[in-house]
Design an enzyme around this catalytic site. Sequence first.
Site, PDB file in Angstrom:
ATOM      1  N   TYR A 163      -1.494   0.415  10.616  1.00 40.41           N
ATOM      2  CA  TYR A 163      -1.754  -0.334   9.386  1.00 40.41           C
ATOM      3  C   TYR A 163      -0.561  -0.257   8.443  1.00 40.41           C
ATOM      4  O   TYR A 163      -0.082  -1.276   7.930  1.00 40.41           O
ATOM      5  CB  TYR A 163      -3.003   0.208   8.689  1.00 40.41           C
ATOM      6  CG  TYR A 163      -3.159  -0.265   7.259  1.00 40.41           C
ATOM      7  CD1 TYR A 163      -3.412  -1.609   6.986  1.00 40.41           C
ATOM      8  CD2 TYR A 163      -3.042   0.625   6.189  1.00 40.41           C
ATOM      9  CE1 TYR A 163      -3.545  -2.055   5.676  1.00 40.41           C
ATOM     10  CE2 TYR A 163      -3.168   0.182   4.884  1.00 40.41           C
ATOM     11  CZ  TYR A 163      -3.418  -1.152   4.627  1.00 40.41           C
ATOM     12  OH  TYR A 163      -3.537  -1.598   3.327  1.00 40.41           O
ATOM     13  N   THR A 208       0.822  -1.209   0.000  1.00 36.77           N
ATOM     14  CA  THR A 208       0.000   0.000   0.000  1.00 36.77           C
ATOM     15  C   THR A 208       0.858   1.262   0.000  1.00 36.77           C
ATOM     16  O   THR A 208       1.992   1.255   0.508  1.00 36.77           O
ATOM     17  CB  THR A 208      -0.904   0.010   1.249  1.00 36.77           C
ATOM     18  OG1 THR A 208      -1.526   1.294   1.392  1.00 36.77           O
ATOM     19  CG2 THR A 208      -0.095  -0.251   2.516  1.00 36.77           C
TER      20      THR A 208
END
Length: 315
Positions: free
Chosen positions: A149, A126
């Site tokens: 995250y 990501t």
Amino acid sequence: MKILVTGAAGFIGSHLCEHLLLDKNHKVIGVDGFLGFTNHSIKQRNLTNLISHPRFQLVKEDLLFINWSHYLNDVDVIFHLAGIPGVRSSWGENFKLYVDYNINATQRLLEACRTLPIKKFIYASTSSVYGDKTGKLSENSSCSPLSPYGVSKLTGEYLCKVYQENDGIPIVILRYFTVYGTRQRPDMAIHRFIKSILLNKPIEVYGDGKQTRDFTFISDCVQGTAAALYTKNFIIGETINIGGKERASVLETISLLEELFRKKADIQITGTTRGEPKHTWADITKAEKLLNYQPIIPLKIGLQKEIDDLRKLYR
């Protein structure tokens, strides 16, 4: 070719499985534990076009406990998309889930591949690993994630590199930038915005709404991801950005939605954007060169496609 996709019932994973099955030479094993914050009914909906496909096998097992030896025999390529997504939900007690499924589950799968003749292990990462930067982000940009995250996904990248270095697992890392479109998760911003307009409810905007994102439509993302399968082995060991056709701010995106709906949205500025960068912007030069990647879906067209999909979901 026999391909295993983890996270097959997810937003990106379900689209990727459908795309791979367009090639009649492919068999796809889709593994999904139906965990995380997404409702089971949404994941079942994602599988509508897959569940009865003759060359698709669904394995509903928890990646922390699955016996990989039952499923990895003769597998040629692995797409590891499974994990717990979301920046805002990764704080506090929830972080244990991110450690379990973004780090530990990744390590278990890599360990299971150590002695197997896997041709490619493609890991979905990501843009959150980069943190807050200005300008275009190349793969050489430093990584300073702002959220738990982002830390968990960057740790997954490091694990992949460790297993490549020590055991020769042929790793390719893809970093996705704000993927949106049909079947997008309910917690993601564009889904929330469209749902609010459909149900005549206020749109909650975190921060000032001026933060910008490099929006990547799902079909472009999948094309770039699948290209990693077909590209020759010179991409092994590479980290590659998968970005979109255009950037826009949150408020500009809502303005486009108002235009498409032909109605004004009730915007309520609320809270802060804890753990999220102010701006993201992918330098996709490397993807263009190595994967022949060319995103083609403009934001306005992509938004209309997602609106059409969510009308069916919330009618």
